[in-house]
Enzyme design. Structure first.
Site, PDB file in Angstrom:
ATOM      1  N   SER A 223      37.100  33.818  39.498  1.00  0.00           N
ATOM      2  CA  SER A 223      36.110  34.862  39.556  1.00  0.00           C
ATOM      3  C   SER A 223      34.853  34.631  39.089  1.00  0.00           C
ATOM      4  CB  SER A 223      36.744  36.184  39.428  1.00  0.00           C
ATOM      5  OG  SER A 223      35.888  37.150  39.938  1.00  0.00           O
ATOM      6  N   LYS A 227      32.790  30.895  39.290  1.00  0.00           N
ATOM      7  CA  LYS A 227      31.315  30.736  39.564  1.00  0.00           C
ATOM      8  C   LYS A 227      30.774  29.525  38.566  1.00  0.00           C
ATOM      9  CE  LYS A 227      30.842  35.766  40.577  1.00  0.00           C
ATOM     10  NZ  LYS A 227      31.274  35.739  41.879  1.00  0.00           N
ATOM     11  N   TRP A 314      36.858  41.145  49.115  1.00  0.00           N
ATOM     12  CA  TRP A 314      35.506  41.154  48.454  1.00  0.00           C
ATOM     13  C   TRP A 314      34.805  39.768  47.992  1.00  0.00           C
ATOM     14  CZ3 TRP A 314      31.946  44.384  46.979  1.00  0.00           C
ATOM     15  CH2 TRP A 314      31.287  44.457  45.848  1.00  0.00           C
ATOM     16  N   HIS A 365      43.272  39.939  43.993  1.00  0.00           N
ATOM     17  CA  HIS A 365      42.083  39.461  43.018  1.00  0.00           C
ATOM     18  C   HIS A 365      42.694  38.917  41.669  1.00  0.00           C
ATOM     19  CE1 HIS A 365      38.247  38.266  41.827  1.00  0.00           C
ATOM     20  NE2 HIS A 365      38.332  38.849  40.842  1.00  0.00           N
TER      21      HIS A 365
HETATM   22  C1  GTR Z   1      33.578  41.652  40.414  1.00  0.00           C
HETATM   23  C2  GTR Z   1      32.252  40.815  40.614  1.00  0.00           C
HETATM   24  C3  GTR Z   1      32.703  39.513  41.229  1.00  0.00           C
HETATM   25  C4  GTR Z   1      33.885  38.770  40.380  1.00  0.00           C
HETATM   26  C5  GTR Z   1      34.824  39.744  39.550  1.00  0.00           C
HETATM   27  C6  GTR Z   1      35.522  39.053  38.466  1.00  0.00           C
HETATM   28  O1  GTR Z   1      32.993  42.987  39.742  1.00  0.00           O
HETATM   29  O2  GTR Z   1      31.734  41.516  41.674  1.00  0.00           O
HETATM   30  O3  GTR Z   1      31.646  38.786  41.641  1.00  0.00           O
HETATM   31  O4  GTR Z   1      33.045  38.038  39.442  1.00  0.00           O
HETATM   32  O5  GTR Z   1      33.985  40.805  39.213  1.00  0.00           O
HETATM   33  O6  GTR Z   1      35.022  38.382  37.699  1.00  0.00           O
HETATM   34  O7  GTR Z   1      36.851  39.541  38.368  1.00  0.00           O
END
Ligand code: GTR
Length: 387
Positions: A223, A227, A314, A365
């Site tokens: 996540s 990045k 997402w 996620h």
């Molecule tokens: C979310 C964000 C994502 C991702 C995620 C994470 O809230 O919108 O881009 O980075 O967190 O890090 O789990």
């Protein structure tokens, strides 16, 4: 009613494939002044550095690499662990500049029985520190150290908070104290850049550790950490491979699809992740001189594994697959043939026997032992099996 329509206008998220707008991606093999790039030489000398600069200027910020000194020490004696299968090393990296210091704590397990130097998975940990517990009292699928050790790889982790706390005010306490000028620049480094910078300092350490094969470092992130792992691999070509898991918007997924999370939303929620210039592209993805396929292209010809979860719309699993596909022509400049299918493979159908790898795991996620099992398969395929 005004408020509701304002909220839904500015922040509604699209999850409907039929509502993805028509878009044209910037051509990864055409320079800003429209010159076609047909060979490796022109890519490396001209287009690649141009794209690095575009990402620095418009999204992640500069990546300063000078400092006064770096020191590696141990916070404890090396210790046999995991029933003798591994040695635990607890490393402290200190980086000095202009009287300021950044400290990075690294937890590292080296396999006892595998041939050394060992290739290593390095996690940029954006979650709780318990996930990388050095005592192994707490175990987590997010960083399944035993499984990685059993496969013959070393495994390491550091926490993002050592580099830049994940907070819109506190992020300045870390790397940015060494580089205060970055805070004033519209293209200055922010938190994601600082985390990637930290991964490179751990690589500096690996180069000095005879147990580790510093030519086989796989940088891993989930996540927001994904990045950062992608940005680290793009900026620092010493990373041998990259795993970017559920990295989504401003990670491995195409921005122009406007599917799931969008730039306006990420900048609003996490203003400390990306540079000031990035805010110009809120609700204006088409104006970006890059899209995320070009970030993947910067990793070429090194192996890259971009992974997703089926319920994590997402993070746009399909947009991630398409970003990989649109980077294939840069890998082709190095005669690397992508083994990705034309359309996204099904759920739990990992494509890891490839330098350009992808899977969409069933579920939420997260980063799980399913994912890690396939990261190991991917590393075995690309670096030769360890068992
Ligand atoms: C979310 C964000 C994502 C991702 C995620 C994470 O809230 O919108 O881009 O980075 O967190 O890090 O789990």
């Amino acid at each position: 009613i005004v408020l509701i329509s304002f909220l839904s206008a500015g922040h509604s998220q699209n999850y409907d494939e039929s509502k993805v707008p028509a878009y044209t991606l910037p051509d990864v093999l055409k320079t800003i002044d429209n010159k076609p790039v047909c060979a490796r030489g022109a890519w490396e000398k001209e287009r690649r550095p141009e794209i690095v600069r575009l990402f620095e200027d418009n999204i992640y910020g500069q990546m300063p690499t000078t400092f006064d000194g770096i020191n590696f020490s141990k916070t404890a004696d090396d210790q046999p662990t995991m029933n003798g299968k591994a040695t635990l090393k607890q490393v402290l990296i200190e980086v000095f500049k202009d009287g300021k210091t950044v400290q990075i704590n690294v937890t590292l397990f080296v396999p006892t029985h595998a041939t050394k130097p060992a290739p290593v998975f390095l996690l940029i940990n954006n979650r709780g520190k318990d996930n990388t517990d050095p005592t192994r009292e707490k175990k987590s699928e997010f960083w399944p150290a035993e499984m990685v050790i059993d496969s013959g790889y070393a495994i390491a982790a550091f926490h993002v908070s050592d580099l830049a706390p994940d907070d819109k005010e506190a992020y300045v306490k870390g790397v940015l104290q060494l580089y205060p000028e970055q805070l004033k620049a519209d293209n200055g480094m922010k938190a994601i850049g600082a985390w990637a910078w930290g991964a490179s300092r751990v690589l500096d350490y690996f180069e000095k550790d005879p147990d580790i094969d510093s030519k086989k470092v796989i940088v891993v992130g989930h996540s927001r950490g994904g990045k950062a792992s992608l940005w680290a691999a793009a900026e620092d070509r010493r990373f041998a491979a990259c795993v970017t898991n559920c990295s989504g918007n401003s990670g491995a997924a195409l921005a122009r699809r406007q599917f799931g999370e969008r730039i306006s939303r990420i900048n609003a929620t996490f203003p400390h992740w990306f540079n000031t210039n990035y805010k110009k592209f809120n609700d204006n993805e088409a104006a970006l001189p890059v899209d995320q396929h070009m970030l993947i292209a910067l990793v070429a010809p090194r192996p890259i594994y971009a992974t997703n979860a089926s319920k994590d719309l997402w993070a746009d699993p399909k947009g991630t697959f398409l970003a990989l596909k649109n980077a294939e022509k840069v890998y082709a400049l190095y005669d690397v043939k992508s083994r990705l299918p034309k359309t996204p493979p099904g759920i739990n159908e990992p494509v890891y026997k490839s330098k350009m790898a992808y899977h969409n795991r069933e579920g939420e996620h997260n980063m799980t032992s399913y994912d890690w099992g396939n990261f190991i398969n991917f590393a075995n395929y690309n670096f030769g099996g360890r068992k």
